[in-house]
Design a protein around this motif. Structure first.
Motif, PDB file in Angstrom:
ATOM      1  N   THR A  60       0.839  -1.195   0.000  1.00 49.03           N
ATOM      2  CA  THR A  60       0.000   0.000   0.000  1.00 49.03           C
ATOM      3  C   THR A  60       0.872   1.242   0.000  1.00 49.03           C
ATOM      4  O   THR A  60       1.878   1.297   0.701  1.00 49.03           O
ATOM      5  N   GLU A 101      -2.370  -0.442  -3.759  1.00 51.27           N
ATOM      6  CA  GLU A 101      -3.533   0.258  -3.221  1.00 51.27           C
ATOM      7  C   GLU A 101      -3.043   1.560  -2.572  1.00 51.27           C
ATOM      8  O   GLU A 101      -1.896   1.654  -2.143  1.00 51.27           O
ATOM      9  N   PRO A 123     -17.003  10.450  -4.679  1.00 50.77           N
ATOM     10  CA  PRO A 123     -17.643   9.131  -4.577  1.00 50.77           C
ATOM     11  C   PRO A 123     -16.882   8.056  -5.348  1.00 50.77           C
ATOM     12  O   PRO A 123     -16.899   6.889  -4.957  1.00 50.77           O
ATOM     13  N   ARG A 125     -13.647   7.776  -5.778  1.00 47.59           N
ATOM     14  CA  ARG A 125     -12.221   7.807  -5.447  1.00 47.59           C
ATOM     15  C   ARG A 125     -11.615   6.409  -5.492  1.00 47.59           C
ATOM     16  O   ARG A 125     -12.273   5.425  -5.130  1.00 47.59           O
ATOM     17  N   TYR A 127      -9.098   5.328  -3.658  1.00 46.02           N
ATOM     18  CA  TYR A 127      -8.225   5.186  -2.497  1.00 46.02           C
ATOM     19  C   TYR A 127      -9.058   5.015  -1.240  1.00 46.02           C
ATOM     20  O   TYR A 127     -10.253   5.341  -1.223  1.00 46.02           O
ATOM     21  N   PHE A 128      -8.429   4.511  -0.201  1.00 44.08           N
ATOM     22  CA  PHE A 128      -9.076   4.409   1.101  1.00 44.08           C
ATOM     23  C   PHE A 128      -8.786   5.700   1.860  1.00 44.08           C
ATOM     24  O   PHE A 128      -7.633   6.109   1.985  1.00 44.08           O
TER      25      PHE A 128
ATOM     26  N   MET B   1     -13.471  -0.620  -3.736  1.00 44.45           N
ATOM     27  CA  MET B   1     -12.748   0.395  -2.994  1.00 44.45           C
ATOM     28  C   MET B   1     -13.532   1.702  -3.023  1.00 44.45           C
ATOM     29  O   MET B   1     -14.326   1.938  -3.917  1.00 44.45           O
ATOM     30  N   GLY B   2     -13.309   2.530  -2.056  1.00 44.03           N
ATOM     31  CA  GLY B   2     -13.945   3.839  -2.054  1.00 44.03           C
ATOM     32  C   GLY B   2     -15.418   3.763  -1.766  1.00 44.03           C
ATOM     33  O   GLY B   2     -15.958   2.718  -1.407  1.00 44.03           O
ATOM     34  N   ALA B   3     -16.081   4.890  -1.951  1.00 43.30           N
ATOM     35  CA  ALA B   3     -17.472   5.016  -1.524  1.00 43.30           C
ATOM     36  C   ALA B   3     -18.413   4.236  -2.412  1.00 43.30           C
ATOM     37  O   ALA B   3     -19.547   3.981  -2.042  1.00 43.30           O
ATOM     38  N   ARG B 139     -15.299  -2.500   1.498  1.00 45.32           N
ATOM     39  CA  ARG B 139     -13.898  -2.304   1.874  1.00 45.32           C
ATOM     40  C   ARG B 139     -13.689  -0.926   2.481  1.00 45.32           C
ATOM     41  O   ARG B 139     -14.241   0.062   2.010  1.00 45.32           O
ATOM     42  N   LEU B 140     -12.877  -0.882   3.525  1.00 49.32           N
ATOM     43  CA  LEU B 140     -12.548   0.378   4.193  1.00 49.32           C
ATOM     44  C   LEU B 140     -11.045   0.595   4.296  1.00 49.32           C
ATOM     45  O   LEU B 140     -10.593   1.721   4.501  1.00 49.32           O
ATOM     46  N   PHE B 141     -10.269  -0.493   4.191  1.00 44.13           N
ATOM     47  CA  PHE B 141      -8.827  -0.416   4.454  1.00 44.13           C
ATOM     48  C   PHE B 141      -8.048  -1.188   3.386  1.00 44.13           C
ATOM     49  O   PHE B 141      -8.584  -2.103   2.755  1.00 44.13           O
ATOM     50  N   PRO B 142      -6.766  -0.840   3.228  1.00 42.36           N
ATOM     51  CA  PRO B 142      -5.918  -1.573   2.279  1.00 42.36           C
ATOM     52  C   PRO B 142      -5.771  -3.045   2.682  1.00 42.36           C
ATOM     53  O   PRO B 142      -5.989  -3.416   3.830  1.00 42.36           O
ATOM     54  N   GLU B 143      -5.372  -3.819   1.720  1.00 41.77           N
ATOM     55  CA  GLU B 143      -5.199  -5.263   1.910  1.00 41.77           C
ATOM     56  C   GLU B 143      -4.168  -5.545   3.006  1.00 41.77           C
ATOM     57  O   GLU B 143      -3.114  -4.917   3.076  1.00 41.77           O
TER      58      GLU B 143
END
Lengths: 364, 364
Positions: A60, A101, A123, A125, A127-128, B1-3, B139-143
């Protein structure tokens, strides 16, 4: 670690929300700056960022925008950074399909309006996203966890104004002024020393947080060597604000003591000062450090509508701090006066170029 | 990923701020739950968490609280988790002085009041804090970046109520009800199916985000096998809310159609259902899964002040959603009625024990 390291008063944050005086609606000049620096950041990433080193220990890429405020500029800047890194990735890893990521940390003071920031996140995006409250004059992230650090128009803000300039018995007493424009050397030196301390703490923290090979790009107001501060755009802006406050003193609307005890927590360094501080820290290679000319300031002299916009920008950025010290009653009148002075000011006498410092550092 | 992965409507978030009906002031019952589960979490960490594996690839322990709301419960829970991990660290690494750093991600829906959360972060916290807006149904966070995942009283919330129960021509039409209490099997099944889909997405996302050996602790309302939902505490709470809404229909203050088209986006699973969903996902070892009895509910039957507190808690948690559907005009009357019904309700007939599921999973 934690908030104990954070000393920056929270009222230094920009106005929140998306109302008339909110930063979200009064930050398009900074947006111009971002456009102006877009190409430079892309170049720095293409030429100087080694993704093989960064990705050897992480799948990441973690990016920070320090002093992000409430958007939308932060989203444009981050998008540019990510696209530049992806292009570099494709160039460095021609045959690999799996892309890294991205996790983006939006950082600003705790009093920043993170609710507005979060609700306006793009919306689509790629990326996290995370928000990180706290001052960059202290640790914000775990050791060796950040790959790319970005900060735009924030590094001129001090954790606080120097204390000695409040001391009536000191030669550094800053009587009748709100900044160090036209001030005795003692006041200027107090500001410079305070700034140097802050940058030392800032660089120490970033040195711990960034991975080896990680890149920091910072853009902030700078003072061109040889030109007095009062003759720069930033200096002139603050001098007009000081003059507006002194008018209110004359009319008895605020007291002399109130002005004497108010000092802007900002300092505009020269390239040489910043160079010296980075070298003294010793943890970063200086990949680039140059004075630049954001296009919008150069074209400002003959546009009164631009003048109005700048006044609104100053208000969005400084209103909280001014209300905290002088009360909300005088704030409309103060900015009306400021706007008038700004309109009458002969901007064409100001040097119109080279008013920002563009800095690219690489963690050793 | 993302919103784009986030489908949970934002009005499901708790009331913000710290006012009378705010969650910050109306969450101490959840605080009781946290106290009740404190020892269990400490035990799970002491017995089942292998820090040598976690720290083999990272110097930082990353912790998530999903569904954190605005505090203060989240801070107590996180403190307990960190202290337990530090004790375990001392036990596993007797001769090592260097302790790991902690980074805590406070997660809730984007509409959660992160400003209040950030401003109440413990000043002496021994961790780096970040806020992460978005639904845990995605998903909220990288792997491979999360070492400890925690969620308290949040996993019963669906990303949305099942759509088929809105269809007038379907046997699943949920006419005259706002939930599946005393509903035909078709409605119950629609809810159960929707819940299963949501948990599948939830577990897939966590499986990607968590490192091998990482631990997930989740506490949420559960339905004891063999006891009808209407006879459980949670079921009864919602039935009284439904009954209060139906009273307003009778008096013409809201329409029948408004009630027909409103369905609570919540489902209370049994241990067996959750067990099956985790096994189907296949990425986690089940270290513990048991029904527990948070002390406060057991003592609730004879305390009318506790009853009032519970009503305030329901209001803090559900007001936004109810206002969005029924309008703000009826909200005070609705909760006055609800409070009255709650007070008159013979709580002693409810089974007072085993109303929550305590789950400890370990990423394979």
């Amino acid at each position: 670690m934690g908030a104990s390291a954070t000393t920056t008063p929270e009222l230094y944050a920009m106005n929140g929300g998306d109302g008339r005086f909110g930063y979200a609606k009064n930050s398009f000049l900074q947006g111009h700056d971002i456009n102006a620096s877009k190409g430079k950041i892309g170049e720095a990433i293409a030429e100087k960022l080694d993704l093989k080193i960064l990705l050897s220990t992480s799948k990441t890429i973690r990016i920070v925008d320090a002093g992000c405020s409430v958007g939308p500029n932060t989203f444009l800047a981050i998008q540019n950074i990510i696209e530049s890194i992806e292009r570099k990735y494709q160039a460095q890893y021609l045959n690999i399909n799996e892309k890294p990521e991205f996790q983006v940390f939006f950082n600003d003071l705790t009093s920043n309006d993170f609710n507005t920031l979060f609700s306006s996140l793009p919306p689509n995006r790629q990326y996290f996203a995370a928000g990180v409250p706290g001052s960059f004059h202290g640790r914000l992230f775990p050791e060796g966890s950040i790959h790319f650090f970005y900060s735009s128009i924030a590094l001129h803000i001090l954790s606080k104004a120097p204390e000695e300039i409040l001391d009536k018995n000191s030669p550094s007493w800053n009587k009748g002024r709100i900044h160090y424009i036209n001030a005795p050397d003692e006041v200027v030196n107090a500001y410079a020393t305070q700034y140097a301390k802050g940058i030392e703490i800032f660089l120490d923290a970033r040195a711990k947080e960034m991975v080896s090979g990680g890149m920091a790009v910072m853009i902030f107001p700078a003072n061109p060597t040889g030109i007095p501060y009062s003759q720069t755009f930033t200096g002139a802006m603050f001098e007009l604000l000081e003059s507006s406050l002194l008018d209110l003193v004359k009319e008895g609307k605020i007291s002399e003591a109130q002005v004497d005890s108010f000092n802007l927590p900002m300092y505009v360094p020269s390239l040489e000062e910043m160079m010296e501080l980075v070298q003294k820290n010793g943890c970063f290679d200086i990949e680039k450090m140059e004075l630049t000319s954001p296009g919008v300031h150069a074209s400002m002299s003959n546009a009164s509508s631009m003048g109005k916009a700048i006044v609104m920008h100053v208000r969005a950025g400084m209103e909280r701090m001014l209300i905290q010290h002088f009360g909300s009653e005088i704030i409309d009148e103060l900015f009306n006066r400021y706007a008038k002075k700004f309109e009458e000011f002969p901007h064409h006498v100001l040097p119109s170029k080279k008013v920002q410092l563009f800095v690219v550092l690489k963690r050793k």
